[in-house]
Design a protein around this motif. Structure first.
Motif, PDB file in Angstrom:
ATOM      1  N   MET A  25       0.886  -1.204  -0.032  1.00  0.00           N
ATOM      2  CA  MET A  25       0.061  -0.060   0.032  1.00  0.00           C
ATOM      3  C   MET A  25       1.096   1.084   0.023  1.00  0.00           C
ATOM      4  SD  MET A  25      -3.326  -0.637   2.279  1.00  0.00           S
ATOM      5  CE  MET A  25      -2.620  -0.968   3.885  1.00  0.00           C
ATOM      6  N   ALA A  26       1.925   1.211   0.813  1.00  0.00           N
ATOM      7  CA  ALA A  26       2.867   2.380   0.774  1.00  0.00           C
ATOM      8  C   ALA A  26       3.453   2.392  -0.520  1.00  0.00           C
ATOM      9  CB  ALA A  26       3.867   2.140   2.194  1.00  0.00           C
ATOM     10  N   ASN A  27       3.976   1.688  -1.202  1.00  0.00           N
ATOM     11  CA  ASN A  27       4.412   1.755  -2.428  1.00  0.00           C
ATOM     12  C   ASN A  27       3.582   2.272  -3.701  1.00  0.00           C
ATOM     13  OD1 ASN A  27       6.909   0.809  -1.841  1.00  0.00           O
ATOM     14  ND2 ASN A  27       6.542  -1.180  -2.391  1.00  0.00           N
ATOM     15  N   GLU A  28       2.232   1.740  -3.606  1.00  0.00           N
ATOM     16  CA  GLU A  28       1.128   2.105  -4.435  1.00  0.00           C
ATOM     17  C   GLU A  28       0.982   3.501  -4.207  1.00  0.00           C
ATOM     18  OE1 GLU A  28      -0.203   0.511  -6.933  1.00  0.00           O
ATOM     19  OE2 GLU A  28       1.225  -1.293  -6.539  1.00  0.00           O
ATOM     20  N   LEU A  29       0.888   4.085  -2.980  1.00  0.00           N
ATOM     21  CA  LEU A  29       0.635   5.504  -2.620  1.00  0.00           C
ATOM     22  C   LEU A  29       1.643   6.531  -3.017  1.00  0.00           C
ATOM     23  CD1 LEU A  29      -1.173   7.383  -1.052  1.00  0.00           C
ATOM     24  CD2 LEU A  29       0.213   6.954   0.950  1.00  0.00           C
ATOM     25  N   THR A  30       3.089   5.932  -2.956  1.00  0.00           N
ATOM     26  CA  THR A  30       3.982   6.631  -3.476  1.00  0.00           C
ATOM     27  C   THR A  30       3.882   6.765  -5.004  1.00  0.00           C
ATOM     28  OG1 THR A  30       5.671   5.686  -1.773  1.00  0.00           O
ATOM     29  CG2 THR A  30       6.567   6.729  -3.818  1.00  0.00           C
ATOM     30  N   ILE A  31       3.494   5.674  -5.668  1.00  0.00           N
ATOM     31  CA  ILE A  31       3.521   5.831  -7.229  1.00  0.00           C
ATOM     32  C   ILE A  31       2.443   6.826  -7.538  1.00  0.00           C
ATOM     33  CG2 ILE A  31       2.943   4.604  -9.164  1.00  0.00           C
ATOM     34  CD1 ILE A  31       4.118   2.029  -7.804  1.00  0.00           C
ATOM     35  N   PHE A  32       1.323   6.797  -6.596  1.00  0.00           N
ATOM     36  CA  PHE A  32      -0.040   7.512  -6.877  1.00  0.00           C
ATOM     37  C   PHE A  32       0.480   9.087  -6.681  1.00  0.00           C
ATOM     38  CE2 PHE A  32      -3.538   9.877  -5.553  1.00  0.00           C
ATOM     39  CZ  PHE A  32      -4.638   9.759  -6.576  1.00  0.00           C
ATOM     40  N   VAL A  33       1.177   9.334  -5.712  1.00  0.00           N
ATOM     41  CA  VAL A  33       1.540  10.735  -5.368  1.00  0.00           C
ATOM     42  C   VAL A  33       2.451  11.071  -6.348  1.00  0.00           C
ATOM     43  CG1 VAL A  33       2.708  12.008  -3.870  1.00  0.00           C
ATOM     44  CG2 VAL A  33       0.892  10.478  -3.065  1.00  0.00           C
ATOM     45  N   ASN A  34       3.297  10.472  -6.790  1.00  0.00           N
ATOM     46  CA  ASN A  34       4.532  10.920  -7.864  1.00  0.00           C
ATOM     47  C   ASN A  34       3.684  11.105  -9.186  1.00  0.00           C
ATOM     48  OD1 ASN A  34       6.689  11.194  -6.268  1.00  0.00           O
ATOM     49  ND2 ASN A  34       7.124   8.847  -6.483  1.00  0.00           N
ATOM     50  N   LYS A  35       2.605  10.246  -9.446  1.00  0.00           N
ATOM     51  CA  LYS A  35       2.092  10.533 -10.662  1.00  0.00           C
ATOM     52  C   LYS A  35       1.132  11.804 -10.779  1.00  0.00           C
ATOM     53  CE  LYS A  35      -0.817   8.168 -13.925  1.00  0.00           C
ATOM     54  NZ  LYS A  35      -1.599   6.774 -14.228  1.00  0.00           N
ATOM     55  N   TYR A  36       0.531  11.998  -9.746  1.00  0.00           N
ATOM     56  CA  TYR A  36      -0.503  13.125  -9.551  1.00  0.00           C
ATOM     57  C   TYR A  36      -0.124  14.246  -8.576  1.00  0.00           C
ATOM     58  CZ  TYR A  36      -3.627   9.701 -11.881  1.00  0.00           C
ATOM     59  OH  TYR A  36      -3.951   8.696 -12.791  1.00  0.00           O
ATOM     60  N   LYS A  37       1.291  14.331  -8.397  1.00  0.00           N
ATOM     61  CA  LYS A  37       1.585  15.538  -7.565  1.00  0.00           C
ATOM     62  C   LYS A  37       1.402  16.805  -8.035  1.00  0.00           C
ATOM     63  CE  LYS A  37       6.497  14.953  -8.669  1.00  0.00           C
ATOM     64  NZ  LYS A  37       7.722  14.445  -8.303  1.00  0.00           N
ATOM     65  N   HIS A  38       1.569  16.821  -9.344  1.00  0.00           N
ATOM     66  CA  HIS A  38       0.961  18.288  -9.675  1.00  0.00           C
ATOM     67  C   HIS A  38      -0.428  18.684  -9.853  1.00  0.00           C
ATOM     68  CE1 HIS A  38      -0.390  15.491 -12.863  1.00  0.00           C
ATOM     69  NE2 HIS A  38      -1.143  16.137 -13.402  1.00  0.00           N
ATOM     70  N   LEU A  39      -1.347  17.767  -9.251  1.00  0.00           N
ATOM     71  CA  LEU A  39      -2.761  18.327  -9.002  1.00  0.00           C
ATOM     72  C   LEU A  39      -2.692  18.558  -7.374  1.00  0.00           C
ATOM     73  CD1 LEU A  39      -4.497  15.603 -11.145  1.00  0.00           C
ATOM     74  CD2 LEU A  39      -4.158  17.743 -11.989  1.00  0.00           C
ATOM     75  N   LEU A  40      -1.822  18.094  -6.604  1.00  0.00           N
ATOM     76  CA  LEU A  40      -1.772  18.211  -5.139  1.00  0.00           C
ATOM     77  C   LEU A  40      -1.672  19.929  -4.812  1.00  0.00           C
ATOM     78  CD1 LEU A  40      -0.024  15.263  -3.844  1.00  0.00           C
ATOM     79  CD2 LEU A  40      -2.474  15.546  -4.044  1.00  0.00           C
ATOM     80  N   PRO A  41      -2.713  20.276  -3.976  1.00  0.00           N
ATOM     81  CA  PRO A  41      -2.326  21.733  -3.248  1.00  0.00           C
ATOM     82  C   PRO A  41      -0.979  21.825  -2.859  1.00  0.00           C
ATOM     83  CG  PRO A  41      -3.698  20.602  -2.135  1.00  0.00           C
ATOM     84  CD  PRO A  41      -3.452  19.877  -3.037  1.00  0.00           C
ATOM     85  N   LYS A  42      -0.293  23.007  -3.013  1.00  0.00           N
ATOM     86  CA  LYS A  42       0.854  23.333  -2.544  1.00  0.00           C
ATOM     87  C   LYS A  42       0.442  24.040  -1.111  1.00  0.00           C
ATOM     88  CE  LYS A  42       3.743  23.535  -6.405  1.00  0.00           C
ATOM     89  NZ  LYS A  42       4.090  22.204  -6.450  1.00  0.00           N
TER      90      LYS A  42
END
Length: 91
Positions: A56-73
């Motif tokens: 789950m941690a690995n999948e979350l890392t992949i997800f965050v890296n893929k969509y980090k441009h959509l996350l609020p700063k």
């Protein structure tokens, strides 16, 4: 399991990376894990649960890296004050 490294079970080096990753997640020694056999199978419930958490941690890392441009700063550093901080109105 090793989607983080881009390896598949048939790839060269998969078993070695898998043993290292299982060791990292579970805290078991690599020699203990090698004793599980060719397919690295275990019936231990707590180890399987730990591996699920690691996955789950690995999948979350992949997800965050893929969509980090959509996350609020969020910049919280400017909103943290020392305990003795007084506002300008308190003088």
């Amino acid at each position: 399991m090793l989607t983080l490294y881009g390896l598949k079970p048939e790839d060269w080096g998969y078993r070695q990376k898998a043993i290292a990753e299982i060791s990292r997640v579970t805290g078991l020694s690599p020699n203990s894990i090698k004793g599980w056999g060719k397919d690295l199978e275990t019936d231990s419930t707590y180890i399987l649960k730990l591996l699920d958490y690691g996955d789950m941690a690995n999948e979350l890392t992949i997800f965050v890296n893929k969509y980090k441009h959509l996350l609020p700063k969020i910049d919280v550093i400017d909103t943290i004050y020392p305990i003795d901080h007084k506002s300008e109105n308190e003088g």
